[in-house]
Design a protein around this motif. Structure first.
Motif, mmCIF file in Angstrom:
data_model
loop_
_atom_site.group_PDB
_atom_site.id
_atom_site.type_symbol
_atom_site.label_atom_id
_atom_site.label_comp_id
_atom_site.label_asym_id
_atom_site.label_seq_id
_atom_site.Cartn_x
_atom_site.Cartn_y
_atom_site.Cartn_z
ATOM 1 N N ILE A 47 0.838 -1.203 0.000
ATOM 2 C CA ILE A 47 0.000 0.000 0.000
ATOM 3 C C ILE A 47 0.870 1.249 0.000
ATOM 4 O O ILE A 47 0.581 2.239 -0.655
ATOM 5 N N GLU A 48 2.005 1.150 0.749
ATOM 6 C CA GLU A 48 2.949 2.271 0.762
ATOM 7 C C GLU A 48 3.449 2.574 -0.642
ATOM 8 O O GLU A 48 3.516 3.733 -1.069
ATOM 9 N N ALA A 49 3.794 1.501 -1.389
ATOM 10 C CA ALA A 49 4.299 1.691 -2.749
ATOM 11 C C ALA A 49 3.221 2.316 -3.631
ATOM 12 O O ALA A 49 3.484 3.256 -4.401
ATOM 13 N N ALA A 50 1.988 1.836 -3.508
ATOM 14 C CA ALA A 50 0.888 2.385 -4.311
ATOM 15 C C ALA A 50 0.716 3.863 -4.002
ATOM 16 O O ALA A 50 0.561 4.696 -4.894
ATOM 17 N N ARG A 51 0.798 4.196 -2.696
ATOM 18 C CA ARG A 51 0.640 5.586 -2.309
ATOM 19 C C ARG A 51 1.765 6.442 -2.884
ATOM 20 O O ARG A 51 1.549 7.533 -3.394
ATOM 21 N N PHE A 52 2.983 5.903 -2.801
ATOM 22 C CA PHE A 52 4.129 6.640 -3.318
ATOM 23 C C PHE A 52 3.937 6.971 -4.790
ATOM 24 O O PHE A 52 4.056 8.139 -5.203
ATOM 25 N N TRP A 53 3.574 5.928 -5.575
ATOM 26 C CA TRP A 53 3.459 6.186 -7.014
ATOM 27 C C TRP A 53 2.260 7.058 -7.324
ATOM 28 O O TRP A 53 2.304 7.879 -8.247
ATOM 29 N N ALA A 54 1.209 6.918 -6.528
ATOM 30 C CA ALA A 54 0.049 7.798 -6.734
ATOM 31 C C ALA A 54 0.446 9.249 -6.523
ATOM 32 O O ALA A 54 0.081 10.140 -7.301
ATOM 33 N N ILE A 55 1.261 9.484 -5.467
ATOM 34 C CA ILE A 55 1.702 10.858 -5.198
ATOM 35 C C ILE A 55 2.560 11.370 -6.344
ATOM 36 O O ILE A 55 2.380 12.503 -6.820
ATOM 37 N N VAL A 56 3.474 10.501 -6.819
ATOM 38 C CA VAL A 56 4.352 10.948 -7.911
ATOM 39 C C VAL A 56 3.522 11.305 -9.138
ATOM 40 O O VAL A 56 3.712 12.358 -9.761
ATOM 41 N N VAL A 57 2.559 10.417 -9.474
ATOM 42 C CA VAL A 57 1.727 10.678 -10.655
ATOM 43 C C VAL A 57 0.952 11.982 -10.488
ATOM 44 O O VAL A 57 0.901 12.816 -11.405
ATOM 45 N N LEU A 58 0.387 12.192 -9.294
ATOM 46 C CA LEU A 58 -0.403 13.418 -9.077
ATOM 47 C C LEU A 58 0.471 14.657 -9.196
ATOM 48 O O LEU A 58 0.078 15.652 -9.828
ATOM 49 N N VAL A 59 1.666 14.607 -8.591
ATOM 50 C CA VAL A 59 2.542 15.782 -8.648
ATOM 51 C C VAL A 59 2.959 16.067 -10.089
ATOM 52 O O VAL A 59 2.940 17.219 -10.551
ATOM 53 N N VAL A 60 3.306 14.990 -10.821
ATOM 54 C CA VAL A 60 3.744 15.197 -12.204
ATOM 55 C C VAL A 60 2.592 15.745 -13.044
ATOM 56 O O VAL A 60 2.767 16.687 -13.842
ATOM 57 N N ALA A 61 1.378 15.208 -12.845
ATOM 58 C CA ALA A 61 0.227 15.712 -13.600
ATOM 59 C C ALA A 61 -0.037 17.172 -13.243
ATOM 60 O O ALA A 61 -0.316 18.001 -14.120
ATOM 61 N N GLY A 62 0.085 17.496 -11.958
ATOM 62 C CA GLY A 62 -0.109 18.885 -11.541
ATOM 63 C C GLY A 62 0.905 19.798 -12.195
ATOM 64 O O GLY A 62 0.566 20.877 -12.694
ATOM 65 N N LEU A 63 2.153 19.350 -12.210
ATOM 66 C CA LEU A 63 3.202 20.142 -12.861
ATOM 67 C C LEU A 63 2.899 20.311 -14.342
ATOM 68 O O LEU A 63 3.062 21.396 -14.903
ATOM 69 N N PHE A 64 2.431 19.218 -14.978
ATOM 70 C CA PHE A 64 2.147 19.291 -16.416
ATOM 71 C C PHE A 64 1.074 20.341 -16.695
ATOM 72 O O PHE A 64 1.255 21.206 -17.561
ATOM 73 N N PHE A 65 -0.023 20.295 -15.942
ATOM 74 C CA PHE A 65 -1.104 21.236 -16.257
ATOM 75 C C PHE A 65 -0.701 22.666 -15.915
ATOM 76 O O PHE A 65 -1.101 23.606 -16.599
ATOM 77 N N THR A 66 0.105 22.838 -14.847
ATOM 78 C CA THR A 66 0.582 24.189 -14.565
ATOM 79 C C THR A 66 1.513 24.678 -15.671
ATOM 80 O O THR A 66 1.491 25.855 -16.041
ATOM 81 N N PHE A 67 2.310 23.731 -16.219
ATOM 82 C CA PHE A 67 3.176 24.098 -17.327
ATOM 83 C C PHE A 67 2.333 24.534 -18.530
ATOM 84 O O PHE A 67 2.623 25.556 -19.168
#
Lengths: 136, 345, 95, 182
Positions: free
Chosen positions: A2-22
């Motif tokens: 579950i920790e790993a799933a959470r980690f990757w979920a956070i990474v995906v969310l941050v990257v998507a957030g960065l993409f849309f802000t870009f």
């Protein structure tokens, strides 16, 4: 696991957030007029902010602080479109003319889409005419 | 011999008597004779049953006001005309009222309008321009009657049960908000929360809800709204992806166009929700709300198609009026959507 | 599978740094204008960015009370945008 | 200092420059908002969220409203140029001051440095806050530790602040007397 799933979920969310802000930053710089910029400036940025804040909420987990994050998300979603509307309305009231497809097409070569070709005939004379094809 | 010709719109407010008095007095100050046109503008057409009743009430008000004018005029030369306006069309917000007053003043060649400061016809919402502003942009000189107004919150206080509903709703909303920020299991936060929510609801309940609450309707709307939010977020994400591709393409195939959509909503709150939802979806941006006619700037053709298909409008109608109201034709089918030039702004 | 070389805090700090870079990009529009509304729009977006950066810092440095600052900024930023855009039209009619 | 702080400082410098150079007052106010955003992040990053909150409230809220009120009562200059003309002697004076500050920069402790005085002086054998609580009465005779810090331990600092506030008050009175009372 579950920790790993959470980690990757956070990474995906941050990257998507960065993409849309870009995207919103590129839009703010590239788009031709205030009305067009308001689209990306406030809406694409709202999604970027929302995704990044969701990542923060996920990282903070189930505690008091994530409630704040959800509140922040709520405020961003409420206030951003309102601010965009206020700015666009003030632009309209100070008499800033929008760059429309017709005026932009004069200087640029853009691929003609169906919508622009069947509108040109009615929009050239007067501007506020009712378009028969679109409204019937 | 100079004649002053004045239009006075009336409604049942606490200051209507003083307004009529002011109109007569100020009109006679700089003119020898006065022609007062007393009008009542109705939001509904006269055909529906409640419309007939409103016309009756309007006529009673007008005959009362006619007597007031003759009382105040004394021996001066004053003629009175009365009329009920808006019986043939549906008046929505300040812009419609300003239009109908403009028509009337043009037809009867009137010089000015005297406004009752408490006169708030039709739907008022924070995204609409107030009546004074609309009159100004229509070029009608208006004069706000110098009356002694009572404190403003009095107007919002309703009947006993209605008032209780406001306090009740605001109390629980603010108490919930306090507990969200605090700790719901700690007795101190519970006690101070009750105190704070009590103070908030008693001091602010009258200004918080500018619309009538409904004991069953309002909670049901809140639940329907909870269904609406995920749908809206899905729409936002879809539109965002579409617009991201357009902006990041080197050729940037945008096609900015100003459109007008006549939203079929019946009051200020759904209008606000619809306008904000349209703005939140990328590709469409509400620039103006001229009553229920939204001026929307669209950036790409697909966003414009979505707007004209009216999915958001249907969703907002579902939230506020229930499932059956959501099944209306799209703005395109109704003929309520059109492309306008930039001059319309 | 969590990579051992990076921690989640570092990811948040890196993201915050990238957000600042994006903020510098957007600042171009705040300077270039050409109208006051353009600048206001750019600063409004910068404000949203600031809120996000503060939230990312809160997660990255593990200091949850930074979110208080972010909350205050979210509301004040909105007030500033509305106040100035109303001001450009009515010239102080709101104030 | 991390890459984050450098990026932030670049942003703040750009915003400050733009604020100083804009000719159009309204644009300068708007860009000043961006400057205060950067400052708020910087204060937060340096673990001073209370200062950041004040910066948020003052920079984005109060200052904007005050400046808007001010220009609502004055006239807006015609905007033929985008930027102000740069006054060179002022730049030299400010630059010299900045250089002096830079020479002091090397003596500053890094953020979170365990040797920083906040965590305790060797001479005192304790942290300053503990020292103030324990020794205030013996050192100064003041009953209240906060008053003692403001008026005694940081006496020169407070004196400077008081001078600034009085000078501002006198300036306001002078301006008002010229513009309003005559």
């Amino acid at each position: 696991m579950i920790e790993a799933a959470r980690f990757w979920a956070i990474v995906v969310l941050v990257v998507a957030g960065l993409f849309f802000t870009f995207v919103s930053a590129v839009g703010v710089i590239r788009l031709p007029d205030i009305y067009a910029r308001a689209h990306t400036a406030s809406q694409t940025d709202t999604l970027g902010a929302g995704l990044a804040l969701a990542a923060v909420a996920l990282a903070l987990g189930w505690q008091q602080a994530s409630v704040y994050t959800v509140l922040l998300l709520f405020f961003v979603f409420i206030t951003n479109p309102t601010a965009a509307h206020a700015i666009a309305r003030s632009a309209a009231e100070t008499g800033i003319e929008p760059v429309t497809a017709d005026s932009a097409a004069d200087g640029d070569t853009r691929e003609p889409s169906t919508a622009s070709t069947d509108r040109n005939s009615s929009d050239d004379d007067g501007g506020s005419d009712v378009d028969g094809g679109e409204t019937a | 011999m100079v004649a002053d010709r004045t239009l006075v719109p009336l409604s049942e407010t606490v200051t209507v008597r003083q307004t009529v008095g002011y109109a007569v007095q100020s009109g006679l100050e700089d003119a020898d004779s006065l022609e007062v046109h007393l009008v009542v503008a109705l939001p509904y057409d006269a055909e529906v049953p409640e419309g007939k009743q409103q016309v009756e009430e309007a006529k009673q008000l007008l005959s009362k006001a006619r007597r007031w004018v003759t009382e105040d005029a004394g021996s001066a030369d004053v003629t009175v005309e009365t009329a009920v306006l808006g019986t043939e069309r549906y008046l929505f917000g300040p812009r419609d009222y300003a239009d109908i007053f403009e028509e009337y003043t043009d037809d009867h060649d009137l010089d000015r309008v005297v406004l009752d400061p408490e006169y708030h016809p039709g739907v008022t919402s924070s995204i609409l321009q107030p009546l004074e502003h609309e009159l100004e942009s229509a070029g009608i000189p208006y004069d706000e009657a110098a009356v002694e107004r009572p404190a403003r919150h009095e107007r919002l206080v309703g009947e006993g049960t209605e008032r209780f509903d406001r306090y009740f709703a605001l109390f629980w909303i603010s108490f919930g908000f306090y507990l969200v920020l605090g700790d719901p299991t700690y007795w101190f936060d519970l006690v101070t929360g009750v105190a704070v929510a009590g103070i908030v609801s008693f001091s602010l309940a009258n200004v918080t809800f500018s619309f009538p609450l409904h004991r069953i309707g309002s909670p049901v709307r809140t639940i329907r709204f909870a269904f609406y939010v995920p749908y809206l977020i899905w729409e936002i994400v879809k539109a965002n992806v579409a617009i991201s591709f357009v902006i990041l393409r080197p050729s940037m195939p945008i096609e900015p166009v100003v459109t007008r959509v006549n939203a079929r909503v019946r009051s200020g709150l759904p209008l606000l929700a619809l306008a904000n939802s349209i703005t939140l979806t990328p590709g469409t941006l509400t620039v103006r709300a001229n009553d229920q006619r939204l001026i929307v700037h669209t950036l790409i053709p697909s966003a414009r198609e979505d707007l004209f298909d009216g999915a958001l409008e249907r969703a907002v109608r579902f939230v506020f009026h229930g499932r059956t109201s959501a099944r209306i034709p799209s703005p395109r089918e109704r003929g309520d959507a059109e492309i306008v030039g930039g001059d319309e702004l | 599978m969590i990579p051992s070389s990076v921690s989640i805090e570092e990811i948040f700090l890196l993201a915050a740094a990238l957000f600042v870079v994006l903020a510098i990009m957007m600042f171009y529009r705040a300077v270039a204008g050409p109208t006051t509304q353009d600048r206001l729009l750019a600063v409004n977006v910068l404000g949203t960015n600031t809120v996000v950066i503060l939230a990312l810092l809160a997660a990255g440095l593990d200091e949850p009370w930074f979110l208080d600052v972010a909350l205050i900024y979210a509301l004040l930023n909105f007030l500033m945008a509305v106040a100035i855009s109303k001001f450009t039209v009515e010239r102080g009619g709101v104030l | 200092m991390s890459a984050f702080a450098y990026a932030l400082v670049v942003f703040i410098l750009l915003a400050a420059l733009a604020t100083a150079l804009f000719r159009d007052v309204l644009s300068a106010i708007v860009v000043f908002g961006a400057y205060s955003l950067g400052m708020a992040i910087l204060y937060t990053f340096l673990l001073a969220p209370d200062v950041a909150m004040t910066e948020a409230a003052i920079g984005a809220g109060v200052t904007t409203i005050l400046l808007l009120l001010t220009i609502a009562r004055t006239s807006r200059p015609p905007t033929d140029r985008l930027f102000e003309r740069i006054h060179l002697p002022a730049v030299v004076a400010v630059g010299a001051f900045v250089l002096v500050l830079f020479t002091l920069l090397g003596d500053m402790y890094a953020v979170g440095d365990p040797n920083a005085p906040v965590w305790g002086w060797e001479a005192l054998e304790t942290t300053p806050s503990v020292y103030y609580v324990q020794e205030t009465y013996a050192d100064t005779g003041a009953q209240n530790a906060v008053s003692a810090v403001l008026a005694s331990y940081r006496g020169f600092d407070t004196f400077g602040e008081a001078v600034v506030v009085f000078a501002a008050g006198i300036a306001v009175l002078l301006v008002l007397k010229r513009e309003v009372f005559t």
